[in-house]
Motif scaffolding. Structure first.
Motif, PDB file in Angstrom:
ATOM      1  N   LYS A 411      -2.757   4.067   0.173  1.00 31.57           N
ATOM      2  CA  LYS A 411      -1.567   3.847   0.925  1.00 31.57           C
ATOM      3  C   LYS A 411      -0.587   3.034   0.184  1.00 31.57           C
ATOM      4  CE  LYS A 411      -3.953   4.700   5.337  1.00 31.57           C
ATOM      5  NZ  LYS A 411      -4.414   4.220   6.588  1.00 31.57           N
ATOM      6  N   THR A 412       0.362   3.282   0.050  1.00 26.02           N
ATOM      7  CA  THR A 412       1.410   2.225  -0.522  1.00 26.02           C
ATOM      8  C   THR A 412       1.595   0.921   0.496  1.00 26.02           C
ATOM      9  OG1 THR A 412       3.583   2.166  -1.608  1.00 26.02           O
ATOM     10  CG2 THR A 412       3.413   3.718   0.293  1.00 26.02           C
ATOM     11  N   CYS A 413       1.800   0.083  -0.317  1.00 27.97           N
ATOM     12  CA  CYS A 413       2.188  -1.365   0.395  1.00 27.97           C
ATOM     13  C   CYS A 413       3.565  -1.669  -0.215  1.00 27.97           C
ATOM     14  CB  CYS A 413       1.369  -2.339  -0.208  1.00 27.97           C
ATOM     15  SG  CYS A 413      -0.564  -1.926   0.624  1.00 27.97           S
ATOM     16  N   GLY A 414       4.091  -0.790  -0.589  1.00 26.94           N
ATOM     17  CA  GLY A 414       5.867  -1.149  -0.725  1.00 26.94           C
ATOM     18  C   GLY A 414       6.250  -2.120  -1.703  1.00 26.94           C
ATOM     19  N   GLY A 415       5.039  -2.271  -2.797  1.00 28.26           N
ATOM     20  CA  GLY A 415       5.542  -3.228  -3.823  1.00 28.26           C
ATOM     21  C   GLY A 415       4.989  -4.753  -3.436  1.00 28.26           C
ATOM     22  N   LYS A 416       4.189  -4.954  -2.386  1.00 31.21           N
ATOM     23  CA  LYS A 416       3.938  -6.207  -2.148  1.00 31.21           C
ATOM     24  C   LYS A 416       2.428  -6.307  -1.623  1.00 31.21           C
ATOM     25  CE  LYS A 416       8.381  -7.201   0.391  1.00 31.21           C
ATOM     26  NZ  LYS A 416       9.019  -7.607   1.549  1.00 31.21           N
ATOM     27  N   ALA A 417       1.870  -7.437  -1.840  1.00 35.28           N
ATOM     28  CA  ALA A 417       0.649  -7.467  -1.728  1.00 35.28           C
ATOM     29  C   ALA A 417      -0.048  -7.945  -0.145  1.00 35.28           C
ATOM     30  CB  ALA A 417      -0.053  -8.683  -2.710  1.00 35.28           C
ATOM     31  N   ILE A 418      -1.069  -7.341   0.144  1.00 31.00           N
ATOM     32  CA  ILE A 418      -1.454  -7.786   1.482  1.00 31.00           C
ATOM     33  C   ILE A 418      -1.949  -9.261   1.410  1.00 31.00           C
ATOM     34  CG2 ILE A 418      -3.342  -7.339   2.993  1.00 31.00           C
ATOM     35  CD1 ILE A 418      -3.400  -4.500   2.200  1.00 31.00           C
ATOM     36  N   ASN A 419      -1.434  -9.694   2.779  1.00 32.37           N
ATOM     37  CA  ASN A 419      -1.940 -11.235   3.147  1.00 32.37           C
ATOM     38  C   ASN A 419      -2.549 -11.393   4.292  1.00 32.37           C
ATOM     39  OD1 ASN A 419      -2.011 -13.946   3.382  1.00 32.37           O
ATOM     40  ND2 ASN A 419       0.357 -14.186   3.666  1.00 32.37           N
ATOM     41  N   ALA A 420      -3.778 -11.302   4.057  1.00 33.71           N
ATOM     42  CA  ALA A 420      -4.659 -11.530   5.570  1.00 33.71           C
ATOM     43  C   ALA A 420      -5.736 -12.313   5.201  1.00 33.71           C
ATOM     44  CB  ALA A 420      -5.206  -9.861   5.859  1.00 33.71           C
TER      45      ALA A 420
END
Length: 526
Positions: A411-420
């Protein structure tokens, strides 16, 4: 209950092994300690070093569990709802780099270390009646023996106007030949690394006067680059499985250089479609660079070699030949990567012109990944070599057949990394082309180790890895490598908010980012 959406080997994974301090902050120590990989073809185009990262090397770099307990996970809608930060134990990762550098004993067996290999360069044949041999060298990352061999046979295939010769033999110049070879050859094959040896290919026109400045100014070269198409269809488009390559730069006097280098082909003409076809058939390739290079007709030598030769020892500035070259890349490609303007080989000046770049990254999803820990296949290496014959390697194909789809499609994240941070389990960096499969291997082995550690401790629960974020970093605008972040829950892509950071004067940007989740979330029960 929790609800939430070039040379690399085991020994060289030392700086890659420690977990990041936080998912929203890159571990700059990891990035600084990452091994160096080949960033472009070497000038003489003979040795084509590529990178191999094996799943066994990744497994060996994970030596302690993240934790041995876990809270339950549900299959509720993909969103993070628990904001209470979970305490994550620091992992005491064993330093494999010290093993490699200082000879410290590493584990029970050194023979299990993954080998780093150098692939033979893919080259076209010379117009001479004698073929040209290249070398293939394999080196082990452990104390096991290594071998180097000279090639004695080549097999030829063709793609469009490009003839590709790959070396397959292992006999050397001391091996008996079936017939009497020509002087200066090894069973009929010229070693282009010999002093003043004739060089292969040279399918382009002869430029006069024979100078670097005349080559750069030669009008037909610029006409070829300017007339090239701006959109090139993937050869897989007919089946609906490919994407178009879009031109990102045109007619530059420099070729690309980046950490995502996958290999080199020499073409028989300035044929963009042929270059695209090579990218189509190479694992991890998403972009390519086609250009024209001024190369020497002989291996430049200045009385600085004592190797046996019939070609002589003094040819510091031989006449030139023109080569049409095609390089393949596992990242996006733009004009900022075109930094390789050539150099000198002894007194001969190599220059580049007519350089066009093509990229399909923005229109291409990365491949599905597999869980190699569940595979019955003996093939466990994830190869980043240009010699890989297809988009999906045989090892991955075998694993898919035997283990089934452990992970969802990306699933694409729009060029940003996940921050959780509440659900984060650790991160690692792997230099080279963008390759989510290394993240899948990391996730799978961490998951297994957590469970094994919990069982050994007599506990009923462990921290499962239920998703991971694979994203590609650029360093100072140049493709750099794959960064992997693990999570114990399924994380919504709405949490993809991190764009990168600074380390001193170095800027790291996230360019491609994708999330993979377990098909069936693991509850963390032993």
């Amino acid at each position: 209950m929790r609800t939430a959406a070039g040379f690399v080997s085991a020994a060289a994974l030392a700086g890659l092994a420690a977990a990041s301090p936080a998912p929203q902050q890159l571990d700059f120590n990891q990035l600084a300690a990452a091994p160096t990989v080949q960033t472009a073809p070497i000038l003489n185009g003979i040795a084509n070093q590529t990178v191999i990262i094996s799943s066994s090397a990744i497994a060996q770099s994970i030596s302690a569990a993240v934790s041995t307990t876990a809270t339950a996970v549900s299959t509720a809608p993909a969103q993070v709802v628990n904001k209470n930060k979970r305490s994550v134990e620091k992992r005491d990762i064993f330093n494999w780099w010290n093993c490699f550098m200082w000879g410290i004993q590493c584990g029970s067996s050194s023979s299990s270390s993954a080998a780093t290999t150098t692939s033979s360069t893919v080259k076209s044949t010379s117009t001479s009646s004698k073929a040209v041999a290249t070398s293939s060298v394999a080196s082990s990352s452990s104390k096991s023996s290594s071998a180097a061999s000279s090639s004695a046979a080549a097999s030829s295939t063709s793609s469009g106007s490009a003839t590709v010769n790959t070396v397959s033999g292992t006999s050397s110049s001391t091996t008996a030949c079936p017939t009497t070879p020509e002087d200066g050859t090894y069973c009929g094959f010229i070693n282009p690394e010999d002093p003043c040896a004739p060089q292969p290919d040279g399918y382009g026109p002869k430029v006069t006067p024979d100078t670097a400045s005349a080559f750069l100014a030669y009008p037909p070269f610029h006409s070829m680059a300017s007339a090239a198409p701006t959109v090139v269809a993937s050869y897989n488009l007919a089946s609906g499985s490919g994407n178009a390559y879009l031109q990102t730069f045109k007619d530059l006097n420099a070729s690309s250089s980046a950490n995502s280098y996958l290999g080199l082909y020499t073409l028989t003409s300035y044929n963009v479609s042929d270059c695209a076809a090579h990218c189509d058939s190479t694992n991890l390739c998403t972009s390519f660079n086609i250009y024209i290079e001024r190369d020497p007709s002989q291996n430049p030598t200045k009385n600085d070699s004592t190797a046996p030769t019939v070609w002589g020892y003094y040819c510091p500035n031989p006449s030139s030949i023109t080569n049409y070259k095609c390089t393949l890349w596992g990242s996006n490609l733009d004009a900022s990567t075109a930094t390789n303007q050539g150099d000198y080989r002894e007194d001969f000046q190599v220059v580049v012109t007519g350089s066009n770049g093509y990229d399909s990254t923005n229109t291409t999803l990365p491949p599905n990944v597999v869980d190699t820990t569940n595979s019955t296949s003996s093939a466990t290496s994830v190869s980043l070599s240009s010699a890989t014959p297809a988009k999906t390697s045989s090892a991955v194909a075998s694993a898919t057949a035997s283990s089934g789809p452990t992970w969802t499609s990306p699933k694409t994240c729009g060029g940003k990394a996940i921050n959780a941070p509440n659900y984060w389990m650790g991160s690692k960096f792997y230099p080279g082309p963008f390759n989510p499969q290394v993240c899948a291997d990391y996730a799978a082995y961490q998951h297994l180790l957590n469970k094994k550690s919990a069982i050994a401790a007599g506990q009923s629960y462990f921290t499962p890895c239920n998703s991971f974020n694979a994203y590609y970093l650029h360093k100072n605008g140049i493709p750099h490598g794959t960064y992997c972040a693990l999570y114990d829950a399924s994380i919504s892509t709405s949490y993809a908010t991190y764009t990168g950071g600074w380390s001193g004067n170095d800027k790291y940007d996230c360019r491609q980012s994708y999330q993979y989740t377990r098909q069936t979330l693991d509850q963390g029960r032993c």
